[in-house]
Enzyme design. Sequence first.
Site, PDB file in Angstrom:
ATOM      1  NE  ARG A 238       9.866 -73.287  25.730  1.00 33.50           N
ATOM      2  CZ  ARG A 238       9.917 -73.818  24.522  1.00 33.50           C
ATOM      3  NH1 ARG A 238      10.888 -73.463  23.696  1.00 33.50           N
ATOM      4  NH2 ARG A 238       9.018 -74.706  24.135  1.00 33.50           N
ATOM      5  CD  GLU A 267       9.843 -66.124  22.465  1.00 37.66           C
ATOM      6  OE1 GLU A 267       9.049 -66.675  21.665  1.00 37.66           O
ATOM      7  OE2 GLU A 267      10.872 -66.677  22.870  1.00 37.66           O
ATOM      8  CG  HIS A 286      10.785 -69.014  19.459  1.00 43.14           C
ATOM      9  ND1 HIS A 286      10.213 -69.003  20.709  1.00 43.14           N
ATOM     10  CD2 HIS A 286      11.164 -70.292  19.244  1.00 43.14           C
ATOM     11  CE1 HIS A 286      10.229 -70.217  21.231  1.00 43.14           C
ATOM     12  NE2 HIS A 286      10.809 -71.018  20.353  1.00 43.14           N
TER      13      HIS A 286
END
Length: 314
Positions: A238, A267, A286
């Site tokens: 994270r 993000e 990600h």
Amino acid sequence: MKKVLITPKSFQKQKQKPMEMLEAAGYEVILNTTGRTLTEEEIIEIAKTGVEGIIIGVDPLPAWVLEACEDLRGVSKYGVGMDNIDLEQAAQLGIQVKNAVGTNSISVAELAIGLMFEGARHLFNHVQRVKNFGWDRTLGTELTGKHLAVIGGGQIGKEVAQRCRGLQMEVTIYDPFFHDSAFLEKYGVKYSQDFDALIRSADILTLHLPVTSETKQMIDADVFSKMKSTAILINTARGELVDEQALYEALSSGGIAVAAQDVYSKEPPEAGDPLLSLPNFLLTPHLGAFTKEAVERMAVRSTENLLEMLEGGG
């Protein structure tokens, strides 16, 4: 008709079997067709009434959204980390929550190791130079014999640890809640309760833990000041685990050598973000769980979990 909302974008790549499972159980399926993460307001607009279950990705489910979804009985996480869901409020409202434990562990672990190789050998920079018709090289380092600190000894951390032992690295796990001595013995992995001593000795630090009040920005200026100037930071967990301002200062001043992340506090990052201007900072979008195998496992498991919550094992 009973309804289920499915928000993850990648779910649609493996949706056939899960859709058949849900429709066979009598549910109308609502898919996120926006091509992006849904906002709180969008989730409420869709799920305010009639939606009994949600298969959620990284879309936000804070308390006020859960409260607004009047018929919601079950939330199934498409993945493992549940920090985007207010678990306490869900429990108070009688909404069950489950995650797809173990479905993406291998994919995330393999990406973490890939980022270690990238940090050690500067592959991206070399490829870019050659494409620009250059042929100069940056001296790299081997992973063999290097000390890897695995911060977080859950499933992903363990997958990383055992694979890196296969690379002949020295591996130490730090996790106050880790109690698997059989794993340590089987793979020759060490365990430390001394975080400060571990980060001082580590050549590579890899993060595999959730964001909590205790872990948020745990990798801060103080931690960077204790790390080796040659150290590599890997974060596939994270973005909020790292103080990004402190990371920028550490990278730009030579406090550490490289940081390679698959996650970020926002993000995608905002245009002009200073970290992205640094040649020794790498950020991927990600994609840790974004493999054919993990997507298929997550889609099926999250659907099974939701049906179990809504149908009592159906």
